[in-house]
Design a protein around this motif. Structure first.
Motif, PDB file in Angstrom:
ATOM      1  N   PRO A   1       0.791  -1.244   0.000  1.00 25.64           N
ATOM      2  CA  PRO A   1       0.000   0.000   0.000  1.00 25.64           C
ATOM      3  C   PRO A   1       0.818   1.286   0.000  1.00 25.64           C
ATOM      4  O   PRO A   1       0.300   2.329  -0.375  1.00 25.64           O
ATOM      5  CB  PRO A   1      -0.846  -0.117   1.271  1.00 25.64           C
ATOM      6  N   THR A   2       2.074   1.235   0.370  1.00 29.64           N
ATOM      7  CA  THR A   2       2.873   2.462   0.412  1.00 29.64           C
ATOM      8  C   THR A   2       3.739   2.658  -0.829  1.00 29.64           C
ATOM      9  O   THR A   2       4.443   3.661  -0.928  1.00 29.64           O
ATOM     10  CB  THR A   2       3.784   2.467   1.655  1.00 29.64           C
ATOM     11  N   ASN A   3       3.698   1.734  -1.769  1.00 34.07           N
ATOM     12  CA  ASN A   3       4.513   1.830  -2.973  1.00 34.07           C
ATOM     13  C   ASN A   3       3.881   2.832  -3.936  1.00 34.07           C
ATOM     14  O   ASN A   3       2.830   2.572  -4.524  1.00 34.07           O
ATOM     15  CB  ASN A   3       4.641   0.450  -3.625  1.00 34.07           C
ATOM     16  N   MET A   4       4.509   3.973  -4.098  1.00 36.25           N
ATOM     17  CA  MET A   4       3.961   5.038  -4.939  1.00 36.25           C
ATOM     18  C   MET A   4       4.066   4.726  -6.431  1.00 36.25           C
ATOM     19  O   MET A   4       3.278   5.241  -7.226  1.00 36.25           O
ATOM     20  CB  MET A   4       4.652   6.370  -4.633  1.00 36.25           C
ATOM     21  N   ASP A   5       5.028   3.889  -6.832  1.00 40.84           N
ATOM     22  CA  ASP A   5       5.121   3.498  -8.239  1.00 40.84           C
ATOM     23  C   ASP A   5       3.867   2.734  -8.658  1.00 40.84           C
ATOM     24  O   ASP A   5       3.332   2.948  -9.751  1.00 40.84           O
ATOM     25  CB  ASP A   5       6.353   2.628  -8.487  1.00 40.84           C
TER      26      ASP A   5
END
Length: 171
Positions: free
Chosen positions: A81-85
């Motif tokens: 959930p925190t992976n901005m890609d």
């Protein structure tokens, strides 16, 4: 056959060990298969430029590929959930699918990542323009033009988008 075996092995490994990287590998295999299907349909449409059936097959293959990519990215976003890609790619695919309202949320999150910020701002501006919020679109395009290290192609897109948004706002 080898690809099907690789997919089955990756899914079995995911089920046995519950490690998401195996599920991700299986998803990559499905997406590659869909891309090859689109490529074959595109080649068939180019070989028969007058054939409406070939064009329809290509359009359907592209829709299926986009839907599959969106589904895979949603699964990956749940796992990371925190992976901005992933958020950026999901927002980009949703924009391509015409889901502008939903794409805006993911693109707003993705603009926090410096690597994708300019592209995310550009897509945000375009999405706001598509849903008829020209003032927000103008703001996004102006923010994009203030970003340093923007490629010349992206800068041109941002400037064109700004002009389109200003025209829409004026109208």
């Amino acid at each position: 056959e080898d690809e099907e075996l690789a997919y089955d092995l990756a899914m079995k490994a995911y089920m046995d060990w519950q490690q998401f990287r195996f599920r991700q590998t299986a998803g990559d295999i499905k997406v590659r298969r869909a891309r090859r299907k689109v490529s074959a349909a595109r080649q068939a449409a180019e070989d028969q430029p007058d054939s409406q059936a070939a064009k329809a097959v290509l359009a359907e293959a592209q829709r299926e590929q986009l839907a599959l990519e969106i589904a895979e990215l949603r699964i990956r976003m749940e796992a990371y959930p925190t992976n901005m890609d992933i958020r950026f790619e999901l927002g980009k695919r949703l924009f391509e699918a015409g889901e502008h309202q939903e794409a805006i949320g993911y693109l707003q999150d993705a603009q926090a990542d410096l690597k994708n910020r300019a592209a995310a701002v550009n897509l945000l501006g375009q999405a706001f323009l598509k849903i008829d919020y020209p003032a927000e679109a103008v703001e996004m395009f102006r923010q994009g033009l203030e970003i340093k290290d923007v490629t010349p192609e992206l800068e041109l897109e941002l400037r064109y988008g700004l002009l389109a948004a200003l025209q829409a706002k004026a109208e």
